[in-house]
Design an enzyme around this catalytic site. Sequence first.
Site, short mmCIF file in Angstrom:
data_model
loop_
_atom_site.label_atom_id
_atom_site.label_comp_id
_atom_site.label_asym_id
_atom_site.label_seq_id
_atom_site.Cartn_x
_atom_site.Cartn_y
_atom_site.Cartn_z
N SER A 197 -34.48 6.97 11.27
CA SER A 197 -35.45 6.68 10.44
C SER A 197 -35.53 4.65 10.46
CB SER A 197 -34.30 6.79 9.44
OG SER A 197 -34.02 8.15 9.05
N HIS A 243 -31.86 2.31 8.04
CA HIS A 243 -33.61 2.14 7.28
C HIS A 243 -33.85 -0.22 7.11
CE1 HIS A 243 -33.18 6.07 5.65
NE2 HIS A 243 -32.93 6.27 6.80
#
Length: 295
Positions: A197, A243
């Site tokens: 991610s 992230h």
Amino acid sequence: MSTEPKPETSVPTCYRHPGRETYVRCTRCDRYICPECMRDAAVGHQCVECVADGNRGVRRARPVTPLGVPGAASAVPVVTYSLIGLCVLAYLVELSSWRFIADYMMIGQATLINGDTIGVSEGEWYRLVTSMFLHQRGGSFGIAHIVFNMWALWAIGPALEQVLGRWRYLALYMLSGLGGSVLLYLVDPGNSAVGASGAIFGLFGAYFVIGRRLGGQVGPIVFLLVINLVITFSVPDISWEGHIGGLVTGGALAAAMAYAPAARRSLVHIGAPLVVLALLTALVLVKTAELSSAL
């Protein structure tokens, strides 16, 4: 008055087609050529052989991407497909052994039941990189974790690979994933994480920056990014550090590559990834020293 016959004059014919009369000569070799053998030249016409010889000495222009980067040798996104393949292969290994995840997931510092300390602070630096190829195989997300990440990589990766070229694109991906791992290490070293991610968010950021630079439509990527940020901060058990770290790293690196001055483009494209790598390494060293002194 003379009655002697005039000498006969032969009609010239094409050197490739002797049966065809012609009065046109090749401006390069001076041989007669018929209309089928004529090729337009800067002055007059040339024969097919002279044109072929001339083309052998012409250096072909190397195609460049919209950012002035030499184009990839093939339109096939080799790097993107390779990254997807590595993630899928790692996931298959995970299915056969939980130990594989424990040995290679991202964790800054953790103390086991037997008193052993593991993690990046203990010299296991590889966890900063290997974790970006692992994904949850159970829990609240299950297989959806790897499915979404691989879909995102397949959807936007090829376009970025074509614009940036293979090695720049790979550097962007790897450093974005590394940036996510480093931010987790700095903020919450006792927590663990797996997943691509961070690297994917780096691609999101790069897609937006490069899209703006080239005057493209960035609305869809903004929408996708906003949705994922909402999920990041509203759903439990998601590493927001990974992230955000990937997003910031990827966006900054893409900005350096996209807005590099033409005269210094190659220097910036090589130097920017090295500077980012050096900065992330320095942050890890500082945090490791801090954790070691606290023991």
